[in-house]
Motif scaffolding. Sequence first.
Motif, PDB file in Angstrom:
ATOM      1  N   ALA A 249       0.830  -1.210   0.000  1.00 30.15           N
ATOM      2  CA  ALA A 249       0.000   0.000   0.000  1.00 30.15           C
ATOM      3  C   ALA A 249       0.859   1.253   0.000  1.00 30.15           C
ATOM      4  O   ALA A 249       0.583   2.220  -0.739  1.00 30.15           O
ATOM      5  CB  ALA A 249      -0.920  -0.010   1.223  1.00 30.15           C
ATOM      6  N   GLU A 250       1.921   1.253   0.799  1.00 30.16           N
ATOM      7  CA  GLU A 250       2.812   2.419   0.853  1.00 30.16           C
ATOM      8  C   GLU A 250       3.476   2.657  -0.500  1.00 30.16           C
ATOM      9  O   GLU A 250       3.532   3.793  -0.997  1.00 30.16           O
ATOM     10  CB  GLU A 250       3.875   2.186   1.922  1.00 30.16           C
ATOM     11  N   THR A 253       0.770   3.784  -3.295  1.00 28.47           N
ATOM     12  CA  THR A 253       0.277   5.149  -3.107  1.00 28.47           C
ATOM     13  C   THR A 253       1.368   6.170  -3.400  1.00 28.47           C
ATOM     14  O   THR A 253       1.102   7.225  -3.995  1.00 28.47           O
ATOM     15  CB  THR A 253      -0.248   5.349  -1.680  1.00 28.47           C
ATOM     16  N   TYR A 256       1.714   6.164  -7.404  1.00 32.29           N
ATOM     17  CA  TYR A 256       0.606   6.497  -8.289  1.00 32.29           C
ATOM     18  C   TYR A 256      -0.270   7.652  -7.796  1.00 32.29           C
ATOM     19  O   TYR A 256      -1.114   8.134  -8.548  1.00 32.29           O
ATOM     20  CB  TYR A 256      -0.273   5.264  -8.513  1.00 32.29           C
ATOM     21  N   LEU A 257      -0.102   8.091  -6.567  1.00 31.88           N
ATOM     22  CA  LEU A 257      -0.856   9.237  -6.075  1.00 31.88           C
ATOM     23  C   LEU A 257       0.097  10.415  -5.911  1.00 31.88           C
ATOM     24  O   LEU A 257       0.878  10.479  -4.957  1.00 31.88           O
ATOM     25  CB  LEU A 257      -1.537   8.917  -4.736  1.00 31.88           C
ATOM     26  N   ILE A 260       0.548  12.379  -2.699  1.00 32.33           N
ATOM     27  CA  ILE A 260       1.303  11.768  -1.599  1.00 32.33           C
ATOM     28  C   ILE A 260       2.797  11.740  -1.937  1.00 32.33           C
ATOM     29  O   ILE A 260       3.625  12.251  -1.191  1.00 32.33           O
ATOM     30  CB  ILE A 260       0.778  10.347  -1.315  1.00 32.33           C
ATOM     31  N   LYS A 265       4.425   9.589   2.330  1.00 27.32           N
ATOM     32  CA  LYS A 265       4.153   8.157   2.459  1.00 27.32           C
ATOM     33  C   LYS A 265       4.012   7.725   3.914  1.00 27.32           C
ATOM     34  O   LYS A 265       3.345   6.733   4.211  1.00 27.32           O
ATOM     35  CB  LYS A 265       5.259   7.332   1.789  1.00 27.32           C
ATOM     36  N   VAL A 268       0.546   6.975   5.215  1.00 24.58           N
ATOM     37  CA  VAL A 268      -0.191   5.759   4.851  1.00 24.58           C
ATOM     38  C   VAL A 268      -0.387   4.839   6.057  1.00 24.58           C
ATOM     39  O   VAL A 268      -1.512   4.409   6.332  1.00 24.58           O
ATOM     40  CB  VAL A 268       0.509   5.028   3.692  1.00 24.58           C
TER      41      VAL A 268
END
Length: 293
Positions: A249-250, A253, A256-257, A260, A265, A268
């Motif tokens: 998840a870290e 994100t 691709y985000l 963030i 990070k 997260v």
Amino acid sequence: MAGFLQQIIEGLTAGAIYAGLALALVLIYRFTGIVNFAQGELAMFSAFLAWQCVQSGLPFWAALLATLAVSFVGGMLIERVIIRPVEGAPELTLVIVTVGLFFFVNAAAGWIWSYQVKSFPNPFPEGAFRAGGVTAGYGSLGVLGVVAAVMGLLYLLFRYTKIGLAMRAVACNPQSARLVGIRVGTVLALGWGLAALVGAVSGVLSAPLLFLEPNMMGGVLIYAFAAATLGGFDSPGGAVAGGLIVGIAETLTGAYLDVIGTELKIGVPLVIILGVLLLRPQGLFGRAVVERV
């Protein structure tokens, strides 16, 4: 697609490190009900011990074995000297003790080895495995293999040995375990020693990636707490699964985000902790505690 798979591999590598420290947190919590805020600093101190052994001329794997032995004994001593005197104290007292241990170990490492960043030898060979446009470094594969081996050895210990059975009995019900002749105090010390050993593995795996310095495990500890919370503080397997999920998840994100990126990070794991506590406090694999009143 290859880029997405590449991010997954990187996330699994980071997640394996988080899983190792989360596993140490869960082991102590299962045996004593204590959330050890100093677990990351103990792992850091073990990494420094391994570095010192290597600097003294020992081969890396011999230095690792010596470090694991010292960490195991050190964990038992911490339980006997620091934790046992406050056994049964209010939860706030136990939190303060482990936070105090956090600062003491951090300061001790800085006093002994200084706060200057040091390079740590990578135990795995250079190079990478490539397939379908995806690259998996031998170091990444080695980290995943070590964590899988630790998890397998713990399963064998708890499932097929008398010591493991005694540990499971104490974790489930220390009063009943004491009635059937199990030396609960000794088992608790062994539990702390085992957690320190597992944490040492996480520290040694982290050091080549983060560079060795007394504050290196601060961020890792936050991710490890998120992993243990997500998987469940009473589930060793859940801690490992939670670590891998948090790592993926870290990485995704951050990649691709854009909002963030790499700077935010650290938010997260905090979001994961908050979400789990609100929606499923026992974690994905933990058991809800039901009390009859």
